[in-house]
Design a protein around this motif. Structure first.
Motif, PDB file in Angstrom:
ATOM      1  N   TRP A  41     -18.951 -39.434  47.222  1.00  0.00           N
ATOM      2  CA  TRP A  41     -18.683 -40.546  46.309  1.00  0.00           C
ATOM      3  C   TRP A  41     -17.209 -40.710  45.972  1.00  0.00           C
ATOM      4  CZ3 TRP A  41     -23.076 -42.886  46.594  1.00  0.00           C
ATOM      5  CH2 TRP A  41     -24.247 -42.150  46.716  1.00  0.00           C
ATOM      6  N   GLY A  42     -16.411 -39.715  46.259  1.00  0.00           N
ATOM      7  CA  GLY A  42     -14.988 -39.834  45.981  1.00  0.00           C
ATOM      8  C   GLY A  42     -14.686 -39.872  44.496  1.00  0.00           C
ATOM      9  N   HIS A  43     -13.718 -40.703  44.119  1.00  0.00           N
ATOM     10  CA  HIS A  43     -13.266 -40.728  42.731  1.00  0.00           C
ATOM     11  C   HIS A  43     -14.400 -41.057  41.770  1.00  0.00           C
ATOM     12  CE1 HIS A  43     -10.346 -40.852  39.551  1.00  0.00           C
ATOM     13  NE2 HIS A  43     -10.690 -42.089  39.212  1.00  0.00           N
ATOM     14  N   PHE A  44     -15.308 -41.912  42.195  1.00  0.00           N
ATOM     15  CA  PHE A  44     -16.380 -42.332  41.296  1.00  0.00           C
ATOM     16  C   PHE A  44     -17.491 -41.298  41.159  1.00  0.00           C
ATOM     17  CE2 PHE A  44     -14.186 -46.161  40.820  1.00  0.00           C
ATOM     18  CZ  PHE A  44     -14.765 -46.868  39.772  1.00  0.00           C
ATOM     19  N   ALA A  45     -17.312 -40.118  41.734  1.00  0.00           N
ATOM     20  CA  ALA A  45     -18.192 -38.995  41.388  1.00  0.00           C
ATOM     21  C   ALA A  45     -18.083 -38.697  39.904  1.00  0.00           C
ATOM     22  CB  ALA A  45     -17.816 -37.750  42.200  1.00  0.00           C
ATOM     23  N   GLY A  46     -16.944 -39.066  39.303  1.00  0.00           N
ATOM     24  CA  GLY A  46     -16.743 -38.847  37.874  1.00  0.00           C
ATOM     25  C   GLY A  46     -17.022 -40.063  37.018  1.00  0.00           C
ATOM     26  N   GLY A  47     -17.655 -41.079  37.592  1.00  0.00           N
ATOM     27  CA  GLY A  47     -17.854 -42.317  36.854  1.00  0.00           C
ATOM     28  C   GLY A  47     -19.208 -42.485  36.214  1.00  0.00           C
ATOM     29  N   GLY A  48     -20.068 -41.467  36.308  1.00  0.00           N
ATOM     30  CA  GLY A  48     -21.367 -41.549  35.667  1.00  0.00           C
ATOM     31  C   GLY A  48     -22.360 -42.442  36.378  1.00  0.00           C
ATOM     32  N   VAL A  49     -22.152 -42.673  37.678  1.00  0.00           N
ATOM     33  CA  VAL A  49     -23.022 -43.584  38.427  1.00  0.00           C
ATOM     34  C   VAL A  49     -24.227 -42.853  39.012  1.00  0.00           C
ATOM     35  CG1 VAL A  49     -23.106 -45.266  40.314  1.00  0.00           C
ATOM     36  CG2 VAL A  49     -20.996 -44.998  38.978  1.00  0.00           C
ATOM     37  N   TRP A  50     -24.030 -41.585  39.447  1.00  0.00           N
ATOM     38  CA  TRP A  50     -25.090 -40.837  40.125  1.00  0.00           C
ATOM     39  C   TRP A  50     -25.514 -39.633  39.295  1.00  0.00           C
ATOM     40  CZ3 TRP A  50     -20.961 -43.082  42.536  1.00  0.00           C
ATOM     41  CH2 TRP A  50     -21.286 -44.121  43.412  1.00  0.00           C
ATOM     42  N   ASP A  51     -26.830 -39.471  39.179  1.00  0.00           N
ATOM     43  CA  ASP A  51     -27.390 -38.427  38.326  1.00  0.00           C
ATOM     44  C   ASP A  51     -26.954 -37.033  38.750  1.00  0.00           C
ATOM     45  OD1 ASP A  51     -28.674 -40.334  36.823  1.00  0.00           O
ATOM     46  OD2 ASP A  51     -30.624 -40.077  37.791  1.00  0.00           O
ATOM     47  N   GLU A  52     -26.863 -36.797  40.072  1.00  0.00           N
ATOM     48  CA  GLU A  52     -26.509 -35.455  40.532  1.00  0.00           C
ATOM     49  C   GLU A  52     -25.084 -35.084  40.134  1.00  0.00           C
ATOM     50  OE1 GLU A  52     -26.318 -38.032  44.399  1.00  0.00           O
ATOM     51  OE2 GLU A  52     -27.361 -38.046  42.461  1.00  0.00           O
ATOM     52  N   ASP A  53     -24.180 -36.060  40.148  1.00  0.00           N
ATOM     53  CA  ASP A  53     -22.803 -35.788  39.725  1.00  0.00           C
ATOM     54  C   ASP A  53     -22.720 -35.578  38.221  1.00  0.00           C
ATOM     55  OD1 ASP A  53     -21.830 -36.073  42.339  1.00  0.00           O
ATOM     56  OD2 ASP A  53     -21.702 -38.235  42.118  1.00  0.00           O
ATOM     57  N   THR A  54     -23.458 -36.387  37.483  1.00  0.00           N
ATOM     58  CA  THR A  54     -23.497 -36.222  36.029  1.00  0.00           C
ATOM     59  C   THR A  54     -23.985 -34.828  35.669  1.00  0.00           C
ATOM     60  OG1 THR A  54     -23.872 -38.582  35.653  1.00  0.00           O
ATOM     61  CG2 THR A  54     -24.536 -37.080  33.892  1.00  0.00           C
ATOM     62  N   LYS A  55     -25.041 -34.376  36.332  1.00  0.00           N
ATOM     63  CA  LYS A  55     -25.581 -33.039  36.053  1.00  0.00           C
ATOM     64  C   LYS A  55     -24.573 -31.960  36.404  1.00  0.00           C
ATOM     65  CE  LYS A  55     -29.569 -30.019  36.793  1.00  0.00           C
ATOM     66  NZ  LYS A  55     -28.747 -28.800  36.923  1.00  0.00           N
ATOM     67  N   PHE A  56     -23.865 -32.122  37.532  1.00  0.00           N
ATOM     68  CA  PHE A  56     -22.888 -31.124  37.960  1.00  0.00           C
ATOM     69  C   PHE A  56     -21.773 -30.986  36.923  1.00  0.00           C
ATOM     70  CE2 PHE A  56     -19.418 -29.363  40.470  1.00  0.00           C
ATOM     71  CZ  PHE A  56     -20.064 -28.431  41.281  1.00  0.00           C
ATOM     72  N   ILE A  57     -21.281 -32.117  36.431  1.00  0.00           N
ATOM     73  CA  ILE A  57     -20.222 -32.098  35.422  1.00  0.00           C
ATOM     74  C   ILE A  57     -20.756 -31.562  34.095  1.00  0.00           C
ATOM     75  CG2 ILE A  57     -18.628 -33.546  34.086  1.00  0.00           C
ATOM     76  CD1 ILE A  57     -18.650 -35.439  36.604  1.00  0.00           C
ATOM     77  N   ASP A  58     -21.938 -32.031  33.707  1.00  0.00           N
ATOM     78  CA  ASP A  58     -22.533 -31.608  32.437  1.00  0.00           C
ATOM     79  C   ASP A  58     -22.809 -30.107  32.434  1.00  0.00           C
ATOM     80  OD1 ASP A  58     -23.768 -32.291  29.820  1.00  0.00           O
ATOM     81  OD2 ASP A  58     -25.616 -31.653  30.807  1.00  0.00           O
ATOM     82  N   ASP A  59     -23.290 -29.575  33.549  1.00  0.00           N
ATOM     83  CA  ASP A  59     -23.563 -28.136  33.638  1.00  0.00           C
ATOM     84  C   ASP A  59     -22.283 -27.322  33.450  1.00  0.00           C
ATOM     85  OD1 ASP A  59     -26.258 -28.546  34.037  1.00  0.00           O
ATOM     86  OD2 ASP A  59     -26.200 -28.199  36.208  1.00  0.00           O
ATOM     87  N   ALA A  60     -21.196 -27.775  34.066  1.00  0.00           N
ATOM     88  CA  ALA A  60     -19.922 -27.064  33.918  1.00  0.00           C
ATOM     89  C   ALA A  60     -19.427 -27.132  32.483  1.00  0.00           C
ATOM     90  CB  ALA A  60     -18.884 -27.658  34.861  1.00  0.00           C
ATOM     91  N   LEU A  61     -19.611 -28.276  31.861  1.00  0.00           N
ATOM     92  CA  LEU A  61     -19.171 -28.441  30.475  1.00  0.00           C
ATOM     93  C   LEU A  61     -20.004 -27.574  29.532  1.00  0.00           C
ATOM     94  CD1 LEU A  61     -17.156 -29.904  28.687  1.00  0.00           C
ATOM     95  CD2 LEU A  61     -18.668 -31.896  28.695  1.00  0.00           C
ATOM     96  N   LYS A  62     -21.302 -27.482  29.790  1.00  0.00           N
ATOM     97  CA  LYS A  62     -22.148 -26.597  28.991  1.00  0.00           C
ATOM     98  C   LYS A  62     -21.682 -25.148  29.126  1.00  0.00           C
ATOM     99  CE  LYS A  62     -26.493 -29.218  29.024  1.00  0.00           C
ATOM    100  NZ  LYS A  62     -27.844 -29.337  29.645  1.00  0.00           N
ATOM    101  N   GLU A  63     -21.373 -24.758  30.330  1.00  0.00           N
ATOM    102  CA  GLU A  63     -20.914 -23.389  30.591  1.00  0.00           C
ATOM    103  C   GLU A  63     -19.603 -23.112  29.869  1.00  0.00           C
ATOM    104  OE1 GLU A  63     -19.648 -20.749  34.526  1.00  0.00           O
ATOM    105  OE2 GLU A  63     -20.844 -22.571  34.775  1.00  0.00           O
ATOM    106  N   LEU A  64     -18.695 -24.064  29.936  1.00  0.00           N
ATOM    107  CA  LEU A  64     -17.396 -23.889  29.298  1.00  0.00           C
ATOM    108  C   LEU A  64     -17.535 -23.799  27.782  1.00  0.00           C
ATOM    109  CD1 LEU A  64     -14.337 -23.810  30.053  1.00  0.00           C
ATOM    110  CD2 LEU A  64     -14.309 -26.276  29.626  1.00  0.00           C
ATOM    111  N   LEU A  65     -18.339 -24.669  27.205  1.00  0.00           N
ATOM    112  CA  LEU A  65     -18.501 -24.694  25.750  1.00  0.00           C
ATOM    113  C   LEU A  65     -19.285 -23.499  25.222  1.00  0.00           C
ATOM    114  CD1 LEU A  65     -19.218 -28.503  25.242  1.00  0.00           C
ATOM    115  CD2 LEU A  65     -17.182 -27.261  24.506  1.00  0.00           C
ATOM    116  N   SER A  66     -20.130 -22.921  26.078  1.00  0.00           N
ATOM    117  CA  SER A  66     -20.924 -21.774  25.648  1.00  0.00           C
ATOM    118  C   SER A  66     -20.199 -20.449  25.844  1.00  0.00           C
ATOM    119  CB  SER A  66     -22.247 -21.729  26.414  1.00  0.00           C
ATOM    120  OG  SER A  66     -22.012 -21.474  27.795  1.00  0.00           O
TER     121      SER A  66
END
Length: 363
Positions: A322-347
C-alpha cells in the motif's frame, strides 16, 4: 466515545484555542493565531494520561479518528487524546481563514517547530499538562512527533511516528516541487490571489495526478488494488479518489503545508547546528518508528538511518504493497499492525529496545 458511531457533524466538531500573537521562526508574528483541536477522553487527576496526535498534510482532525476508539490503543476511556490541527489545514490559522494583510498569498511561512511550539502552548497553558504518555502521528504528523521529542525531550515517555521522517529528504523535495508546480501553473492561481469562489481547479486536478503516482506503489497499481476500495477502473480511481481529495482543499493552504513539509528537519532546532543526527541522538523518549515497506515518500532505508542515531528506538516496518497510505487508515490489517505496536509501546512491553534496531520486513 467511539468515532465510528458518531455522525459526521459530531466528528467534525472541535474547539479553538487562541494563541494570541504568535511569533514564527520566519520572523513574522501571526496575530490572533488559532489552533483547532479535538479532545477525546478525560484528563485524570494527576494529568498523566495525555497523548498528542497531530494531523498530516491537508488532513483535518476527524481524519485521524480511525486510530481512536474503545479497545484500541488510543482508547478515550483510558487516555486523554488531543488531535491538533496543523497550521495551514484550513481549521487552525491558515491562508484561507486569516484576515488581511496576512491572508492568502501573504500568509507567512510555517516551520514544523512552529506547529509543535504552538501545540505545546495549548497542552501546557490550556490544560496544565506537563507530561505526555505519547506523541503519535502519520506522515507530517510523524515529523511533528519527532520534533516534539527533540524540542521537549523530558516531556513525553514515548513516540510512535509512522510513514514519516525527522528530516525531509532531497528525493521527497523533488516530489513536492512537482505538486507545487502543478498547483501554481494554473492561470487562475494568479500568484495566490485567486477568488475563493473561483479556485484554480485545473491546478488542483493536476496536483492530484502528481500525487497519485507517489501515494500508492507500483505493486498497488499492478495488482489493481484500487478495486478493493470500490473503484471500477484506473481513471475512476484517479478522478474519484485523488481529484476528489484535492478539490476539497484550498491551494494556498496546500502550499503553506507543502512549505512546512519541504523544510522539515529536526536538526534545525536551536542547539543542533542543522544536524539531524545530533538532534535524533538527543531524544529520550522510547520510540517505535514505523515506515511502510514500500513507501515512496519515506523509504525504509531513510528511517533505518534515523533510528540508528536514536538511543531508545526500534524500527518496525509495516508490510504490504500500500505504500504511504498504509498509514492512512484505509485497510484493516494496517490499522491493526499500527494499533498493536502502539498498544505495546503504551503498555511498556517493549523491552531491550536499543538492541532491536533492525529491519523486520514481512515478505
Amino acid at each position: 466515545m467511539d468515532p465510528r458511531t458518531m455522525s459526521q457533524s459530531e466528528r467534525e466538531s472541535h474547539e479553538i484555542y487562541d494563541l494570541g500573537d504568535f511569533k514564527l521562526i520566519c520572523g513574522i508574528t501571526l496575530r490572533k493565531a488559532k489552533l483547532a483541536y479535538k479532545a477525546w477522553g478525560t484528563i485524570n487527576a494527576d494529568k498523566s494520561n495525555a497523548i498528542v496526535y497531530p494531523t498530516w498534510y491537508s488532513g483535518r482532525h476527524w481524519e485521524n479518528d480511525w486510530l481512536i476508539g474503545p479497545g484500541m490503543a488510543l482508547d478515550p476511556a483510558k487516555y486523554f487524546i488531543m488531535v491538533i490541527n496543523m497550521f495551514g489545514n484550513g481549521l487552525s490559522s491558515s491562508p484561507s481563514n486569516t484576515p488581511p494583510p496576512f491572508d492568502r498569498a501573504r500568509f507567512p511561512q510555517i516551520a514544523v517547530q512552529d506547529n509543535v511550539r504552538a501545540q505545546h502552548q495549548l497542552v501546557t497553558e490550556k490544560f496544565g499538562i506537563t507530561s505526555l504518555e505519547c506523541v503519535v502521528g502519520w506522515s507530517m504528523g510523524a515529523g511533528q512527533s519527532f520534533q516534539w521529542a527533540v524540542s521537549y525531550p523530558d516531556m513525553m515517555k514515548t513516540i510512535l511516528p509512522f510513514c514519516g521522517s525527522a528530516r525531509t529528504s532531497q528525493h521527497n523535495k523533488v516530489f513536492l516541487e512537482g505538486v507545487k508546480a502543478a498547483l501554481t501553473a494554473d492561470s487562475k492561481f494568479q500568484g495566490g490571489w485567486y477568488s475563493p469562489e473561483d479556485p484554480p481547479v485545473t491546478g488542483l486536478r493536476a496536483a492530484a495526478r502528481v500525487y497519485a503516482g507517489w501515494g500508492f506503489t507500483q505493486a498497488f497499481y499492478w495488482h489493481e488494488k484500487w478495486r478493493e476500495m470500490g473503484y471500477t477502473s484506473l481513471e475512476d480511481f484517479l478522478v474519484g479518489f485523488w481529484e476528489g481529495f484535492f478539490l476539497a482543499r484550498d491551494p494556498n493552504n496546500l502550499l503553506t503545508m507543502l512549505s512546512t513539509w519541504t523544510n522539515g528537519n529536526v536538526g534545525n532546532t536551536p542547539g543542533f547546528d542543522g544536524s539531524v543526527e545530533k538532534a535524533l541522538a538527543s531524544i529520550k523518549a522510547k520510540a517505535i518508528v514505523m515506515p511502510a515497506e514500500v513507501d515512496l515518500y519515506f523509504p525504509v532505508a531513510d528511517e533505518e538511518y534515523e533510528v540508528s542515531h536514536m538511543k531508545n528506538a526500534e524500527l518496525r516496518v509495516i508490510p504490504g504493497v500500500w505504500g504511504h497510505f498504509a498509514g492512512g487508515g484505509v485497510w484493516d490489517e494496517d490499522t491493526k499492525f499500527i494499533d498493536d505496536a502502539l498498544k505495546e509501546l503504551l503498555s511498556n512491553e517493549v523491552t531491550h529496545i536499543s538492541d532491536m534496531k533492525k529491519l523486520s520486513i514481512k515478505n
